[in-house]
Design a protein around this motif. Sequence first.
Motif, short mmCIF file in Angstrom:
data_model
loop_
_atom_site.label_atom_id
_atom_site.label_comp_id
_atom_site.label_asym_id
_atom_site.label_seq_id
_atom_site.Cartn_x
_atom_site.Cartn_y
_atom_site.Cartn_z
N ALA A 139 0.82 -1.20 0.00
CA ALA A 139 0.00 0.00 0.00
C ALA A 139 0.86 1.26 0.00
O ALA A 139 1.99 1.26 0.48
CB ALA A 139 -0.91 0.01 1.23
N TYR A 170 -7.50 -1.03 3.37
CA TYR A 170 -6.94 0.33 3.29
C TYR A 170 -7.71 1.30 4.18
O TYR A 170 -7.12 2.18 4.82
CB TYR A 170 -6.93 0.80 1.83
CG TYR A 170 -6.22 -0.17 0.91
CD1 TYR A 170 -4.86 -0.43 1.06
CD2 TYR A 170 -6.91 -0.85 -0.09
CE1 TYR A 170 -4.20 -1.32 0.24
CE2 TYR A 170 -6.27 -1.75 -0.92
CZ TYR A 170 -4.91 -1.99 -0.74
OH TYR A 170 -4.28 -2.90 -1.56
N ASN A 206 -4.21 2.98 -1.02
CA ASN A 206 -4.59 1.86 -1.87
C ASN A 206 -3.34 1.18 -2.39
O ASN A 206 -2.22 1.47 -1.98
CB ASN A 206 -5.48 2.34 -3.03
CG ASN A 206 -6.45 1.28 -3.50
OD1 ASN A 206 -6.06 0.20 -3.90
ND2 ASN A 206 -7.75 1.59 -3.42
N ASP A 207 -3.55 0.27 -3.31
CA ASP A 207 -2.48 -0.53 -3.91
C ASP A 207 -1.49 0.36 -4.67
O ASP A 207 -1.89 1.23 -5.45
CB ASP A 207 -3.12 -1.55 -4.85
CG ASP A 207 -2.10 -2.37 -5.60
OD1 ASP A 207 -1.67 -3.38 -5.05
OD2 ASP A 207 -1.75 -1.98 -6.73
N THR A 234 0.69 -6.93 0.46
CA THR A 234 -0.58 -7.58 0.17
C THR A 234 -0.44 -8.57 -0.97
O THR A 234 0.53 -8.55 -1.73
CB THR A 234 -1.66 -6.55 -0.23
OG1 THR A 234 -1.19 -5.82 -1.39
CG2 THR A 234 -1.94 -5.58 0.89
#
Length: 292
Positions: A139, A170, A206-207, A234
């Motif tokens: 993240a 998140y 977020n990613d 993740t």
Amino acid sequence: MNCNRKQKGGFKVKKFILILVVLSTLIILAACGGETEEQAEDSVWSQIEESGEIVVGTAGTLYPASYYPEGSDELTGYNVEVFREIAERLGVDIKFETLGFDAMLSALQSGRVDIIQAGPREASRDKFAFSEPVKYSFATMIVRADDLSGIHTLEDLKGKRAGGAATTVYSDIARKYGAEVVTYGNVTNDAYLRDVHNGRTDVVINDYYLQSLAIQAFPEFNITLHPDLRFHPTTNNVVMQKDATVLLEKINEIIADMKEDGTLTKISEEFFGGLDVSKEPEEEVIEIEGIE
């Protein structure tokens, strides 16, 4: 004496026959029970095999994972093309259902869809089955470019407004550090990013790979990826009902083959600017205690 012997002998024979009958009955019941359990475990795959179609839940709004290119009604993206390849190797057609993230697990649980992609969490591991990872990441944050939204450490999230879906990890991270989560429906990336730009929110967690590409599409916005903060490693996995053991085995075999023959790498490089998300990142990533 002879009669007594005959009676005793007859009793022994009858007793022996009775034991055989009982044993046979137990064996039959056990076999039937085994078949029932196996049938239950096979029911998800059996339905897919019988219909010749696998139903997939996906966002359809998340570039570059699952989205509609401008001017096109053809869904594509990394997640979508991985799903298509899995369906092809399973030998079935594919049907997509576009859903908000918060609705995907309930759709999977109800049987509305057969598979989705998501990361495993402790609560969901008890209810669903997860394949081997098809994507590794971590993240990061999108913040305002001119002042990083006043965020220099994770602790600086306290009092900030973070845009996100209600039930994602998140948003859990944002709450853990004292941010207020501003929730959205199944909206496209520009809604999140515009709100950081105009000050309605301060940050989107977020990613990393998704966000690094998303901001490139909006150069006019006053936003940037945080240059220093990388946290919470993740994975993204194919998710299905807990008792879909046959389907899980088949999909894991396919994922292993796709990694070995380079298919996952090829799909990743197409959608992530030449980067291979099918391999674990080499960057140092902060682990956050208490976050799955």
